[in-house]
Design an enzyme around this catalytic site. Sequence first.
Site, mmCIF file in Angstrom:
data_model
loop_
_atom_site.group_PDB
_atom_site.id
_atom_site.type_symbol
_atom_site.label_atom_id
_atom_site.label_comp_id
_atom_site.label_asym_id
_atom_site.label_seq_id
_atom_site.Cartn_x
_atom_site.Cartn_y
_atom_site.Cartn_z
ATOM 1 N N ASP A 242 3.419 -0.753 16.412
ATOM 2 C CA ASP A 242 2.917 0.428 17.118
ATOM 3 C C ASP A 242 1.440 0.296 17.473
ATOM 4 O OD1 ASP A 242 2.256 0.458 14.368
ATOM 5 O OD2 ASP A 242 1.793 2.585 14.459
ATOM 6 N N ARG B 261 -5.458 -8.213 19.274
ATOM 7 C CA ARG B 261 -4.493 -9.220 18.810
ATOM 8 C C ARG B 261 -4.326 -10.314 19.879
ATOM 9 N NH1 ARG B 261 -4.590 -5.916 15.255
ATOM 10 N NH2 ARG B 261 -2.846 -4.841 14.270
ATOM 11 N N LYS C 66 4.978 8.316 12.605
ATOM 12 C CA LYS C 66 3.922 7.744 11.758
ATOM 13 C C LYS C 66 2.576 8.356 12.107
ATOM 14 C CE LYS C 66 1.011 4.515 12.093
ATOM 15 N NZ LYS C 66 0.210 3.303 12.284
ATOM 16 N N GLU D 244 0.752 8.243 6.004
ATOM 17 C CA GLU D 244 -0.080 7.049 5.778
ATOM 18 C C GLU D 244 -1.534 7.412 5.516
ATOM 19 O OE1 GLU D 244 -0.058 4.171 8.976
ATOM 20 O OE2 GLU D 244 -1.281 2.755 7.860
ATOM 21 N N GLU E 246 -4.566 5.720 4.466
ATOM 22 C CA GLU E 246 -5.024 4.346 4.174
ATOM 23 C C GLU E 246 -6.453 4.346 3.644
ATOM 24 O OE1 GLU E 246 -4.816 1.404 7.343
ATOM 25 O OE2 GLU E 246 -5.805 -0.094 6.087
ATOM 26 N N LYS F 286 3.284 5.525 3.213
ATOM 27 C CA LYS F 286 2.758 4.208 3.621
ATOM 28 C C LYS F 286 1.325 4.085 3.108
ATOM 29 C CE LYS F 286 1.882 1.364 7.717
ATOM 30 N NZ LYS F 286 2.434 0.856 8.972
ATOM 31 N N SER G 268 -0.283 -3.630 5.405
ATOM 32 C CA SER G 268 -0.826 -4.920 4.945
ATOM 33 C C SER G 268 -2.345 -4.947 4.961
ATOM 34 C CB SER G 268 -0.227 -6.086 5.736
ATOM 35 O OG SER G 268 -0.489 -5.989 7.104
ATOM 36 N N GLY G 269 -2.985 -4.092 5.725
ATOM 37 C CA GLY G 269 -4.424 -3.871 5.607
ATOM 38 C C GLY G 269 -5.331 -5.085 5.758
ATOM 39 N N GLY G 270 -4.884 -6.115 6.453
ATOM 40 C CA GLY G 270 -5.751 -7.276 6.666
ATOM 41 C C GLY G 270 -5.513 -8.413 5.682
ATOM 42 N N SER H 19 5.687 -1.938 5.398
ATOM 43 C CA SER H 19 5.597 -1.453 6.775
ATOM 44 C C SER H 19 4.414 -2.192 7.386
ATOM 45 C CB SER H 19 5.365 0.063 6.806
ATOM 46 O OG SER H 19 5.151 0.487 8.147
ATOM 47 N N ARG I 117 0.125 -6.469 11.010
ATOM 48 C CA ARG I 117 -0.429 -7.824 11.077
ATOM 49 C C ARG I 117 0.358 -8.826 10.238
ATOM 50 N NH1 ARG I 117 -6.335 -5.613 9.738
ATOM 51 N NH2 ARG I 117 -5.015 -3.917 8.984
ATOM 52 N N TYR J 211 -8.666 2.509 15.604
ATOM 53 C CA TYR J 211 -8.112 2.136 16.891
ATOM 54 C C TYR J 211 -8.118 3.341 17.806
ATOM 55 C CZ TYR J 211 -4.285 4.475 14.682
ATOM 56 O OH TYR J 211 -3.534 5.420 14.030
#
Length: 364
Positions: free
Chosen positions: A34, A43, A147, A188, A190, A230, A272-274, A301, A304, A364
Amino acid sequence: MAYQFPALTSEQKKELSEIAQRIVANGKGILAADESVGTMGSRLQRIKVENTEENRRQFREILFTVDDSVSRSIGGVILFRETLYQKDSQGKLFRDILKEKGIVVGIKLDQGGAPLAGTNKETTIQGLDGLSERCAQYKKDGADFGKWRAVLKIDNQCPSHLAIQENANTLARYASICQKNGLVPIVEPEVIADGDHDMEHCQYVTEKVLAAVYKALNDHHVYLEGTLLKPNMVTAGHASTKKYTPEQVAMATVTALYRTVPAAVPGICFLSGGMSEEDATLNLNAINLCPLPKPWKLSFSYGRALQASALAAWGGKAANKKATQEAFMKRALANCQAAKGQYVHTGSSGAASTQSLFTACYTY
Ligand SMILES: O=P(O)(O)OC[C@@]1(O)O[C@H](CO)[C@@H](O)[C@@H]1O
């Protein structure tokens, strides 16, 4: 207090909890495809491909047309609005391709960050205006979950009480609106990995944030059985010199979750956060082997950490379709095994899978 104004009917609850359970059944997890146009741009820049709608479409077509057996590892895919309405080169909607594989379609619903005045550059997330109407439309258009990503950072005076409360409340508003419209909300919050803090500090903050989120979800009458969480894993900050093993990360992460997340929540799907692809898989595997009570499914979920090798293999060339699909399948399978605590690292990972995918201040 008496239950005077039930928010959802029993049919609505049944539908929501069935959707949530399907997504995380048998070690399945979520592909977070997404990325907004801007995030996808960064990316594509890494692999020197222009950020056009057609290039974004082509990469996603390759991922979504992978062999049907992918549905043994991937239970849901989160799409950005643009992708929900895109088609493959034969004219078939991506969402129909995913559904035919038995994969649940999700949609990113938040609309990015906005500053919180009087804080050390903290943010809240926008997108509540018109959210109910957008959810209703997306449900008609085939989405079954949503999300919303809230970002909290560890820094001087951060996260502040205000940022924790505001983001928890906004996540809860979003979750209740989703459920009213038949979408399972992925919640989520984060805690991003920027900073040089140690893992213990991250655990302390993650517990504070999750405790506030579950208080707010309760205040807003959110039906927990029809949600998925998440969260970040509990790790040291990216700039920390301290290194921790997957077992240490797992113990800190499951401890934080066990203290704050009700057992009614069917699944916890980490971001995954990097982390590198391989670290994200090894940590998830250790989490599932952690000798603490784990009343929820513990799955993934990843954005990256599921797509980095695939993007590198693709390089913008249609001729690389097979290699791209193989790279994606390999990560999907590895994470499905990790979600069952059955991943065995073979030592044969490609270079892209061990590279850190960290981006500073990942907004983002
Ligand atoms: O941390 P990761 O696993 O790469 O991505 C997690 C995520 O929430 O953050 C991205 C940016 O919004 C989303 O595309 C994705 O769903």
